[in-house]
Structure formats: structure tokens, C-alpha cells
Design a protein around this motif. Structure first.
Motif: not given
Length: 218
Positions: A113, A116-117, A119, A124, A167, A170-171
Motif C-alpha cells: 500500500q 501504491v501511495d 506510485q 510494490y 490503475g 491499486a486494483q
């Protein structure tokens, strides 16, 4: 240090293959690349070996390393098998996973997460690898875990590439949460379904992945 250097070179070459710097059939010049990366040939050859494991490079004795991009059928078949292997791992892990391993999965998700925040697809993917490896091990089946890990390595460049689509991180994160929820509740079929859908490359995901390869080949 040498191992990390080889990993960095392999990742850089992956990006160059996907971005079209190198096309299908191109020979990777050891001398020029060693100069480009400022390294000896040893870490460079180790990087070639990593790329060969993923199938992006073919090593031909006495000729060298050549770029090889899989066709759509081959890639779809590999992801289809990967999705089923992960589904079996999830089904078994739902019955066997330890509380300690569940905490490891939650920790991996927390770090995912953060990526993700920020990017940050590279961080990740690093935590994503830990997440999936934990599930393989918690299946309690050593042979299955070994086979899943081998195919995971084979598909690594393509799984990494997916995370760069808009996206997708996040998915993926939402899918991770659903997987942990099913494992925590001890629901084998729900865990299998969540993992299968997480890994499968259908519809838009597959279209985007093949478009990235097509761009690299043009």
C-alpha cells in the motif's frame, strides 16, 4: 553486491526490451553493454541468465544472447497455468496457513500500500513477490511450491510490466486484500477463486500486456 548488480542490469534490460530499444531477435552485445553499465562481463552474464529464465533472452552457445519475445498464445498459456497453480496453493493454504504467515501477508500488504501511495511499481513488486511466495510455502506442499515458484520467475518481467499500467497497482492491492480475507477465514474455494482471478491475464489486462510487447517489436 555482484548479485544485486546483476539484478539491476536484468531489470534495466527488461525495460529496454519492453520499451523497444531491443527487438525480437536482436543480439545483446556483451562488450558494449559491459561498457554501458560500467561492469565486467560476469554480472552481465548473470543478468543474461536471469533473463533466460524468464524467456526474454535465448542463450545460444558460441553465438551469444538474443532477445526473444513470447507470442500471445504462449504467454496466455503460461498465465493460464500460473493462475491454476496459484489457485491450488491458495486452496491448500486456506486449510494450513499459520497465524505467523497471515501476519507476514498483512505486513507485505501494508508495504504494498505504501508503494501504491508512492506510485512505486518496483517496491510494490518486491513485496508482491514476498506475498505470493508466502502463500506457496503455506500450501504445505513442497513440490507445488517449487513448481509455482519456477513459473513465477518465468513470468516475472510480464507481471512487473502489468503493474505499470494505469490503475493496476491499486486494483492488485484490492485483490491482495480479498486473498488475505479468504485465507484468514479459512475459506479454500474463496481463496482459490481470488488468486485465480488475481493472476489471470484476461480482457484488458492481456490486451495491455500484448500491446506493450507489440510496441517493443515495432
Amino acid at each position: 553486491m555482484e548479485q544485486r548488480r546483476a539484478d539491476n542490469i536484468a531489470e534495466a534490460l527488461e525495460e529496454q526490451i519492453f520499451s523497444g530499444v531491443y527487438m525480437d531477435g536482436d543480439r545483446l552485445d556483451e562488450v558494449r553493454l559491459a561498457e554501458q553499465f560500467g561492469v565486467s562481463r560476469t554480472p552481465l552474464r548473470e543478468a543474461f541468465q536471469r533473463l533466460a529464465l524468464s524467456g526474454l533472452v535465448e542463450l545460444i552457445p558460441r553465438r551469444g544472447a538474443f532477445v526473444r519475445q513470447p507470442g500471445p498464445i504462449e504467454l496466455m498459456e503460461m498465465f493460464e497455468v500460473m493462475a491454476e497453480l496459484e489457485a491450488v496453493c491458495g486452496r491448500l493454504a486456506a486449510m494450513r496457513i499459520s497465524e505467523e504467515a497471515l501476519e507476514d501477508l498483512r505486513d507485505a500488504n501494508a508495504k504494498c500500500q505504501l508503494a501504491v501511495d508512492a506510485q512505486d511499481p518496483d517496491n510494490y513488486y518486491s513485496e508482491n513477490e514476498r506475498f505470493h511466495r508466502t502463500i506457496y510455502l503455506q500450501s504445505g506442499n513442497g513440490f507445488l511450491a517449487q513448481e509455482a515458484s519456477k513459473l513465477h520467475k518465468r513470468l516475472k518481467p510480464f507481471r512487473r510490466q502489468q503493474l505499470k499500467f494505469r490503475g493496476r497497482m491499486a486494483q492488485s492491492m484490492a485483490e491482495h486484500e480479498a486473498i488475505v480475507d479468504a485465507l484468514s477465514k479459512g475459506e479454500p474455494e474463496a481463496a482459490a477463486k481470488a488468486l485465480r482471478e488475481h493472476v489471470a491475464v484476461q480482457g484488458e489486462k492481456f490486451h495491455n500486456l500484448m500491446a506493450s510487447l507489440k510496441t517493443a517489436a515495432e
